[in-house]
Write an enzyme that holds these catalytic residues in place. Structure first.
Site, PDB file in Angstrom:
ATOM      1  N   ARG A  90       9.773   0.552   3.756  1.00 17.31           N
ATOM      2  CA  ARG A  90       8.648   1.476   3.922  1.00 17.31           C
ATOM      3  C   ARG A  90       7.321   0.756   3.750  1.00 17.31           C
ATOM      4  O   ARG A  90       6.348   1.021   4.468  1.00 17.31           O
ATOM      5  CB  ARG A  90       8.766   2.632   2.919  1.00 17.31           C
ATOM      6  CG  ARG A  90       7.884   3.836   3.241  1.00 17.31           C
ATOM      7  CD  ARG A  90       6.531   3.777   2.594  1.00 17.31           C
ATOM      8  NE  ARG A  90       6.663   3.477   1.192  1.00 17.31           N
ATOM      9  CZ  ARG A  90       5.834   2.689   0.532  1.00 17.31           C
ATOM     10  NH1 ARG A  90       4.789   2.128   1.121  1.00 17.31           N
ATOM     11  NH2 ARG A  90       6.027   2.450  -0.755  1.00 17.31           N
ATOM     12  N   THR A 132      -6.866  -6.983  -2.287  1.00 25.26           N
ATOM     13  CA  THR A 132      -6.656  -7.346  -3.686  1.00 25.26           C
ATOM     14  C   THR A 132      -6.862  -8.836  -3.914  1.00 25.26           C
ATOM     15  O   THR A 132      -6.421  -9.670  -3.113  1.00 25.26           O
ATOM     16  CB  THR A 132      -5.238  -6.952  -4.120  1.00 25.26           C
ATOM     17  OG1 THR A 132      -5.085  -5.542  -3.977  1.00 25.26           O
ATOM     18  CG2 THR A 132      -4.967  -7.343  -5.566  1.00 25.26           C
ATOM     19  N   SER A 138      -7.756  -3.436  -9.472  1.00 20.57           N
ATOM     20  CA  SER A 138      -8.216  -2.048  -9.519  1.00 20.57           C
ATOM     21  C   SER A 138      -9.711  -1.903  -9.258  1.00 20.57           C
ATOM     22  O   SER A 138     -10.191  -0.792  -9.054  1.00 20.57           O
ATOM     23  CB  SER A 138      -7.877  -1.431 -10.885  1.00 20.57           C
ATOM     24  OG  SER A 138      -6.477  -1.348 -11.070  1.00 20.57           O
ATOM     25  N   CYS A 239      -8.455   3.204   4.161  1.00 24.23           N
ATOM     26  CA  CYS A 239      -7.152   2.652   4.541  1.00 24.23           C
ATOM     27  C   CYS A 239      -6.124   2.902   3.442  1.00 24.23           C
ATOM     28  O   CYS A 239      -4.969   3.263   3.712  1.00 24.23           O
ATOM     29  CB  CYS A 239      -7.272   1.158   4.812  1.00 24.23           C
ATOM     30  SG  CYS A 239      -8.436   0.709   6.107  1.00 24.23           S
ATOM     31  N   LEU A 240      -6.542   2.713   2.193  1.00 24.27           N
ATOM     32  CA  LEU A 240      -5.634   2.941   1.077  1.00 24.27           C
ATOM     33  C   LEU A 240      -5.201   4.393   1.007  1.00 24.27           C
ATOM     34  O   LEU A 240      -4.050   4.695   0.666  1.00 24.27           O
ATOM     35  CB  LEU A 240      -6.295   2.513  -0.234  1.00 24.27           C
ATOM     36  CG  LEU A 240      -6.485   1.004  -0.410  1.00 24.27           C
ATOM     37  CD1 LEU A 240      -7.271   0.711  -1.683  1.00 24.27           C
ATOM     38  CD2 LEU A 240      -5.145   0.273  -0.443  1.00 24.27           C
ATOM     39  N   GLU A 364      -1.511  -0.110  -4.708  1.00 21.10           N
ATOM     40  CA  GLU A 364      -2.349   0.878  -4.019  1.00 21.10           C
ATOM     41  C   GLU A 364      -2.840   1.969  -4.980  1.00 21.10           C
ATOM     42  O   GLU A 364      -2.786   3.154  -4.701  1.00 21.10           O
ATOM     43  CB  GLU A 364      -1.602   1.449  -2.817  1.00 21.10           C
ATOM     44  CG  GLU A 364      -1.321   0.343  -1.801  1.00 21.10           C
ATOM     45  CD  GLU A 364      -0.737   0.835  -0.512  1.00 21.10           C
ATOM     46  OE1 GLU A 364      -1.093   1.934  -0.097  1.00 21.10           O
ATOM     47  OE2 GLU A 364       0.064   0.093   0.076  1.00 21.10           O
ATOM     48  N   GLY A 365      -3.331   1.497  -6.103  1.00 22.87           N
ATOM     49  CA  GLY A 365      -3.834   2.373  -7.151  1.00 22.87           C
ATOM     50  C   GLY A 365      -2.820   2.515  -8.262  1.00 22.87           C
ATOM     51  O   GLY A 365      -1.759   3.114  -8.079  1.00 22.87           O
TER      52      GLY A 365
END
Length: 385
Positions: A90, A132, A138, A239-240, A364-365
């Site tokens: 995924r 990143t 973050s 995007c995120l 992604e967070g």
């Protein structure tokens, strides 16, 4: 496994076709091999990409340029079925469609779109997303990668990126850098002089996934390599949000796979002359796992419908990512206890999903960042610093 809440009844005929097609691909092409890929730390991206492209799964929620143009719920359902196979699978599809194709589709020039999107939709070209950095995860606004214009009009990039899915196999990278005009995105062919990628090994999570560090050493790009349609953090953060939407659906697939494995094991594993599924403590675990998976699926479906209505917010996506990944990780850990010692072997999918979800919880967070997003939504007071 019975769909007690009849959630699948809420899907349209087209969405069910996406579900069944993706599930069949995972069953036939991924599940027989993914345990070996995980153990060996490999992922056959080049072999799988054209097949995924042929099914219309790459950039499936985008329109034109060879993309399928399906709705958000269809994209979510596909992510769910892909992650029921493995989070790495995924992740590959999410990075390709939501992090590499989406910014070109949304913010790119016509030339950039025509050059890259058809090839990426078909799986001929693989993309990655460079945001990143080693010292700035973050807090992407603190990135140190820079892009400077020189007198010729070219851009010169210097810096590095870390934890980049597909980084060492990508044909194109969407790289974000500090410029005199704020943060900008660049479309970077990976054969550009000054670009290099180093694969990250010795991972104990997302082993069936390619992860790399990217390096830019006086990398020169033409003036039109910049994405013209966006400036500032809005670009990468949008995007995120696209990718996080896929994650909140994908986590449901990983959780469901763990629950299904635990139910089947509980029905057939005999201890004290009885299947362990006949004991109350085991049934209690299974019941709460089922509740968690059902609630996560309802959250995903509701957010998918909001997205299709054009009414979703980043805060709502944070809610889904926070709640569903935590529910999936808790489900995987509980499933592992039902399988006992067998739960730590790759003969069953549970430990693979459990370790993968440790990364999904972070990327992604992080869980902490999404908690603070919701905290700010509730109080109106930011608490990031």
């Amino acid at each position: 496994m019975d769909d007690l809440l009849r959630i699948e009844d809420e899907l349209s005929e087209e969405q069910r076709l996406v579900r069944d097609t993706t599930s069949a691909f995972v069953t036939d092409k991924v599940l027989p091999h993914v345990g070996d890929w995980f153990e060996e730390g490999t992922f056959p991206a080049r072999a799988l990409a054209p097949e995924l492209g042929g099914l219309g799964l790459l950039g499936m929620h985008l329109t034109e340029y060879g993309c399928a143009g399906l709705d958000a719920v269809s994209y979510g359902v596909a992510c769910r079925e892909l992650e029921a196979g493995d989070s790495g699978l995924r992740s590959f599809v999410s990075v390709q469609g939501s992090l590499a194709m989406f910014p070109i589709w949304k913010y790119g020039s016509q030339e950039q779109k025509e050059q890259w999107l058809p090839r990426m939709a078909s799986g001929e070209a693989i993309g990655c997303f460079g945001l990143t950095e080693p010292d700035h995860g973050s807090d992407p606004g603190g990135m140190r990668t820079t892009a400077k214009r020189d007198p010729s009009g070219d851009w010169v990039l210097n810096g590095s990126k870390m934890w980049i899915t597909n980084g060492s196999i990508a044909d194109v990278a969407v790289v974000w850098a500090q410029t005199d005009d704020g943060i900008r995105g660049f479309v970077v062919p990976t054969d550009t002089k000054g670009f290099s990628a180093q694969e990250i090994h010795r991972k104990l999570s997302l082993r069936a996934s390619v992860t790399a560090a990217l390096y830019f050493d006086d990398m020169r790009l033409p003036g039109d390599a910049v994405l013209p349609g966006v400036r500032g953090l809005k670009g990468p953060l949008s995007c995120l949000s696209e990718a996080r939407f896929g994650i909140l659906w994908g986590a449901v697939g990983a959780a469901r796979a763990c629950l299904e494995a635990a139910v089947e094991y509980a029905r057939t594993r005999v201890q004290f002359d009885r299947p362990i599924g006949s004991f109350q403590l085991t049934q209690q675990k299974l019941a709460w796992m089922y509740v968690a998976v059902g609630q996560a699926q309802l959250t995903a479906l509701h957010l998918g419908r909001l997205k299709d209505a054009g009414a979703i917010t980043p805060q709502q996506i944070s809610f889904g990512k926070l709640a569903n990944v935590r529910a999936a990780l808790d489900t995987a850990r509980q499933a592992r206890t039902i399988l006992g010692g067998n739960g730590i072997t790759l003969e069953y999918p549970v430990i693979r999903h459990m370790t993968n979800l440790e990364s999904v919880l972070t990327y992604e967070g992080t869980e902490e960042i999404h908690t603070l997003v919701l905290g700010e939504a509730l109080t109106g007071l930011p608490a990031y610093r």
